[in-house]
Motif scaffolding. Structure first.
Motif, PDB file in Angstrom:
ATOM      1  N   GLU A 114      -8.743  12.122 -12.627  1.00  0.00           N
ATOM      2  CA  GLU A 114      -8.325  13.189 -13.436  1.00  0.00           C
ATOM      3  C   GLU A 114      -8.784  14.781 -12.871  1.00  0.00           C
ATOM      4  OE1 GLU A 114      -9.363  12.075 -17.321  1.00  0.00           O
ATOM      5  OE2 GLU A 114      -8.024  10.487 -17.456  1.00  0.00           O
ATOM      6  N   LYS A 115      -9.874  14.633 -12.377  1.00  0.00           N
ATOM      7  CA  LYS A 115     -10.554  15.999 -11.714  1.00  0.00           C
ATOM      8  C   LYS A 115      -9.917  16.330 -10.616  1.00  0.00           C
ATOM      9  CE  LYS A 115     -14.848  15.719 -14.363  1.00  0.00           C
ATOM     10  NZ  LYS A 115     -14.665  16.975 -15.433  1.00  0.00           N
ATOM     11  N   GLY A 116      -9.242  15.531  -9.784  1.00  0.00           N
ATOM     12  CA  GLY A 116      -8.531  15.586  -8.629  1.00  0.00           C
ATOM     13  C   GLY A 116      -9.337  15.355  -7.635  1.00  0.00           C
ATOM     14  N   LEU A 117     -10.637  14.638  -7.851  1.00  0.00           N
ATOM     15  CA  LEU A 117     -11.388  14.312  -6.597  1.00  0.00           C
ATOM     16  C   LEU A 117     -10.758  12.998  -5.971  1.00  0.00           C
ATOM     17  CD1 LEU A 117     -14.820  14.615  -8.159  1.00  0.00           C
ATOM     18  CD2 LEU A 117     -13.903  16.255  -6.482  1.00  0.00           C
ATOM     19  N   GLN A 118     -10.861  12.982  -4.658  1.00  0.00           N
ATOM     20  CA  GLN A 118     -10.335  11.849  -3.663  1.00  0.00           C
ATOM     21  C   GLN A 118     -11.415  10.836  -3.676  1.00  0.00           C
ATOM     22  OE1 GLN A 118      -7.116  11.662  -2.164  1.00  0.00           O
ATOM     23  NE2 GLN A 118      -7.836   9.431  -2.110  1.00  0.00           N
ATOM     24  N   LEU A 119     -11.101   9.715  -4.131  1.00  0.00           N
ATOM     25  CA  LEU A 119     -12.208   8.489  -3.984  1.00  0.00           C
ATOM     26  C   LEU A 119     -12.635   8.366  -2.507  1.00  0.00           C
ATOM     27  CD1 LEU A 119     -10.772   6.206  -6.832  1.00  0.00           C
ATOM     28  CD2 LEU A 119     -12.606   7.643  -6.987  1.00  0.00           C
ATOM     29  N   ASN A 120     -13.424   7.709  -2.304  1.00  0.00           N
ATOM     30  CA  ASN A 120     -13.883   7.098  -1.108  1.00  0.00           C
ATOM     31  C   ASN A 120     -14.295   6.039  -0.811  1.00  0.00           C
ATOM     32  OD1 ASN A 120     -16.576   7.127  -1.853  1.00  0.00           O
ATOM     33  ND2 ASN A 120     -17.241   8.834  -0.859  1.00  0.00           N
ATOM     34  N   SER A 121     -14.299   5.215   0.196  1.00  0.00           N
ATOM     35  CA  SER A 121     -14.792   3.684   0.402  1.00  0.00           C
ATOM     36  C   SER A 121     -15.996   3.163  -0.540  1.00  0.00           C
ATOM     37  CB  SER A 121     -14.835   3.379   1.895  1.00  0.00           C
ATOM     38  OG  SER A 121     -15.781   4.119   2.473  1.00  0.00           O
ATOM     39  N   HIS A 122     -16.937   4.269  -0.398  1.00  0.00           N
ATOM     40  CA  HIS A 122     -18.276   4.110  -1.146  1.00  0.00           C
ATOM     41  C   HIS A 122     -18.089   3.619  -2.852  1.00  0.00           C
ATOM     42  CE1 HIS A 122     -22.452   5.447  -2.640  1.00  0.00           C
ATOM     43  NE2 HIS A 122     -22.282   4.022  -2.556  1.00  0.00           N
ATOM     44  N   THR A 123     -17.184   4.643  -3.311  1.00  0.00           N
ATOM     45  CA  THR A 123     -16.619   4.138  -4.719  1.00  0.00           C
ATOM     46  C   THR A 123     -15.966   2.902  -4.776  1.00  0.00           C
ATOM     47  OG1 THR A 123     -16.284   6.575  -4.748  1.00  0.00           O
ATOM     48  CG2 THR A 123     -15.657   5.162  -6.528  1.00  0.00           C
ATOM     49  N   CYS A 124     -15.229   2.502  -4.044  1.00  0.00           N
ATOM     50  CA  CYS A 124     -14.491   1.115  -3.985  1.00  0.00           C
ATOM     51  C   CYS A 124     -15.401   0.089  -3.736  1.00  0.00           C
ATOM     52  CB  CYS A 124     -13.400   1.018  -2.903  1.00  0.00           C
ATOM     53  SG  CYS A 124     -12.551  -0.358  -2.680  1.00  0.00           S
ATOM     54  N   GLU A 125     -16.406   0.269  -2.939  1.00  0.00           N
ATOM     55  CA  GLU A 125     -17.522  -0.702  -2.575  1.00  0.00           C
ATOM     56  C   GLU A 125     -18.281  -1.112  -3.764  1.00  0.00           C
ATOM     57  OE1 GLU A 125     -19.619   0.404   0.578  1.00  0.00           O
ATOM     58  OE2 GLU A 125     -17.908   0.142   2.002  1.00  0.00           O
ATOM     59  N   LEU A 126     -18.651   0.102  -4.532  1.00  0.00           N
ATOM     60  CA  LEU A 126     -19.503  -0.048  -5.727  1.00  0.00           C
ATOM     61  C   LEU A 126     -18.671  -0.985  -6.727  1.00  0.00           C
ATOM     62  CD1 LEU A 126     -20.826   3.504  -5.990  1.00  0.00           C
ATOM     63  CD2 LEU A 126     -22.282   1.622  -5.571  1.00  0.00           C
ATOM     64  N   LEU A 127     -17.535  -0.721  -7.097  1.00  0.00           N
ATOM     65  CA  LEU A 127     -16.806  -1.171  -8.237  1.00  0.00           C
ATOM     66  C   LEU A 127     -16.570  -2.691  -7.954  1.00  0.00           C
ATOM     67  CD1 LEU A 127     -14.395   1.927  -9.226  1.00  0.00           C
ATOM     68  CD2 LEU A 127     -16.120   0.706 -10.691  1.00  0.00           C
ATOM     69  N   ILE A 128     -15.937  -2.744  -6.458  1.00  0.00           N
ATOM     70  CA  ILE A 128     -15.626  -4.228  -6.198  1.00  0.00           C
ATOM     71  C   ILE A 128     -17.005  -5.147  -6.195  1.00  0.00           C
ATOM     72  CG2 ILE A 128     -14.801  -5.692  -4.392  1.00  0.00           C
ATOM     73  CD1 ILE A 128     -12.902  -3.373  -3.879  1.00  0.00           C
ATOM     74  N   ASP A 129     -18.067  -4.515  -5.497  1.00  0.00           N
ATOM     75  CA  ASP A 129     -19.079  -5.403  -5.650  1.00  0.00           C
ATOM     76  C   ASP A 129     -19.568  -5.702  -7.147  1.00  0.00           C
ATOM     77  OD1 ASP A 129     -19.230  -5.384  -2.828  1.00  0.00           O
ATOM     78  OD2 ASP A 129     -20.815  -3.921  -2.786  1.00  0.00           O
ATOM     79  N   GLY A 130     -19.426  -4.730  -7.818  1.00  0.00           N
ATOM     80  CA  GLY A 130     -19.694  -4.913  -9.519  1.00  0.00           C
ATOM     81  C   GLY A 130     -19.091  -6.037 -10.029  1.00  0.00           C
TER      82      GLY A 130
END
Length: 458
Positions: free
Chosen positions: A382-398
């Motif tokens: 919502e803040k307009g920041l672009q997600l990166n692969s690190h964000t994806c890895e954190l959530l998927i690993d969780g």
């Protein structure tokens, strides 16, 4: 009745008046030297392509034509000319004539120019030799020529080897060392990592009636910060204080950095306190480094106190401060406070970046609060920041750690469908392995169920 004078008598009168001028000799001599100099320059230019030319002969003949002797300026010109074109074979006869045939006192600047010229040509022994010969040219060498020679020699390791002999010879030549001489030598020692010798030379300055200044102490101090350890740095700071030079805020901050690097957080904090007692203001970077050191040591209470102290003394935290502090809160499991600090960070004008949010997301995942992690991820979007692969890895690993494989697959598909986001290869590999493992488990369960069913029927 006044008779008009004839042209001849006018000329005679002018000649009589001119010859009566007391300035005639000096003027004519100066004019002759100027003419000879111009002729000499022209002749040298004409002979430029000839390597067989005798510049000494040209010099003598040009001045002899005008009934004059070569001047110091003429010698200075031809010596510079020789050095510019590196015609060193022509230098020896000119110097020999200047030494033995001339009677004027040779200006020291000529030798200064030669020392610099030999230095540029990397002829260091010749540079030292011409310095030693200066008295033979009816010239009294001074600290000026000595300093020029030392500067030339100290530029290379080969030259530094000659410095000791030059200093011994300088003492025989009655040249008094000055503070500028010590500065040249100490800079060279610091540059070559000989810090103990530099400090020893600094302490010797008083014996030569030279007083070190703050710049010289700072030079050695910064060299110690780069090449020495915290023990040497602290001892030298105390030596500075005893000599009457109070360390600057920048020097204290450098000492703090050294102490933190060696894991001496408490000592580093003591320096911050000492700075404040002396009325000097520590910088944000020093606070950041010590706060980070306390967090790494799990001393969260001290980190909190330092953060509050910054605010009390009016030092505004920067983005790095907030990132370090938020990381510490997450490490403690204080995620609600970390979430509030994100808002405080924005209000302070330090906009959190994606890595700041990732730190808190990782904190939520660590305590199995996946819902809060996903909620924070949506806030990031919502803040307009672009997600990166690190964000994806954190959530998927969780998600995978909780066995929620289908949800992890769904999240990966959703994130991939977002414009501008390309998940890393590790995301696919991790998820693929998990799906394969799940498939194998299902297959094993199916086989086991069929086996039990067959057994019952039997």
């Amino acid at each position: 009745m006044r008779m008009p004078s004839s042209p001849a008598s006018s000329v005679g009168m002018r000649s009589w008046v001119w010859s009566a001028s007391p300035y005639k000799g000096k003027w004519q001599q100066r004019f002759g030297e100027l003419q000879a100099m111009e002729t000499f320059k022209k002749k040298v230019s004409e002979e430029e392509q000839s390597h067989e030319s005798s510049y000494l002969s040209i010099l003598i003949n040009c001045f002899r034509t005008y009934d004059s002797n070569p001047s110091p300026s003429a010698y200075s010109f031809i010596i510079k000319y020789i050095f510019q074109r590196r015609l060193f074979s022509h230098l020896s006869p000119i110097l020999e004539h200047l030494e033995k045939a001339e009677r004027f006192d040779v200006p020291e600047r000529i030798f200064v120019n030669m020392i610099q010229g030999f230095g540029r040509a990397d002829r260091l022994c010749d540079a030292a030799d011409i310095f030693f010969r200066i008295p033979k040219f009816r010239c009294t060498p001074s600290v000026v020529s000595l300093n020029v020679l030392l500067t030339v020699l100290c530029k290379s390791r080969e030259g530094i080897v000659l410095v000791r002999d030059v200093l011994l010879k300088a003492a025989e030549m009655n040249i008094r060392l000055e503070a500028s001489t010590f500065q040249i030598l100490i800079r060279a020692l610091c540059r070559n990592g000989k810090l103990s010798s530099a400090i020893e030379l600094l302490n010797m300055m008083q014996l030569h009636e030279c007083t070190p200044d703050a710049k010289l102490y700072s030079l050695i101090f910064y060299s110690l910060c780069k090449q020495g350890g915290s023990t040497q740095v602290i001892e030298f700071l105390e030596e500075m204080r005893n000599a009457g030079f109070m360390p600057s805020a920048l020097e204290y901050n450098n000492a703090v950095s050294i102490l933190v690097n060696e894991g001496k957080s408490e000592d580093a904090y003591s320096f911050l306190c000492l700075m404040r007692m002396e009325g000097k203001r520590p910088d944000v970077t020093s606070y950041n480094r010590i706060i980070d050191a306390f967090i790494l040591a799990n001393d969260f209470q001290k980190a909190d106190e330092l953060f509050d102290e910054m605010l009390l003394i009016g030092l505004l935290p920067n983005s790095a401060t907030y990132n370090i502090y938020i990381s510490g809160l997450c490490k403690q499991g204080n995620l609600e406070q970390a979430r509030r600090m994100l808002a405080c960070m924005e209000r302070a004008g330090c906009k959190p970046d994606l890595e700041t949010f990732n730190t808190v997301i990782a904190g939520y995942i660590k305590v199995d609060e996946i819902a809060n992690a996903k909620e924070l991820m949506m806030e990031v979007l919502e803040k307009g920041l672009q997600l990166n692969s690190h964000t994806c890895e954190l959530l998927i690993d969780g998600l995978l750690s909780k066995g929620e494989i289908e949800e992890a697959k769904q999240l990966l598909m959703e994130m991939t469908s977002m414009g501008g986001f390309t998940p890393g290869l590790s995301n696919f590999n991790t998820l693929t392995c998990s799906l394969c493992q799940k498939s194998l488990l299902c297959e094993d369960a199916k086989i086991q169920e069929e086996t039990i069913s067959v057994g019952n029927n039997s």
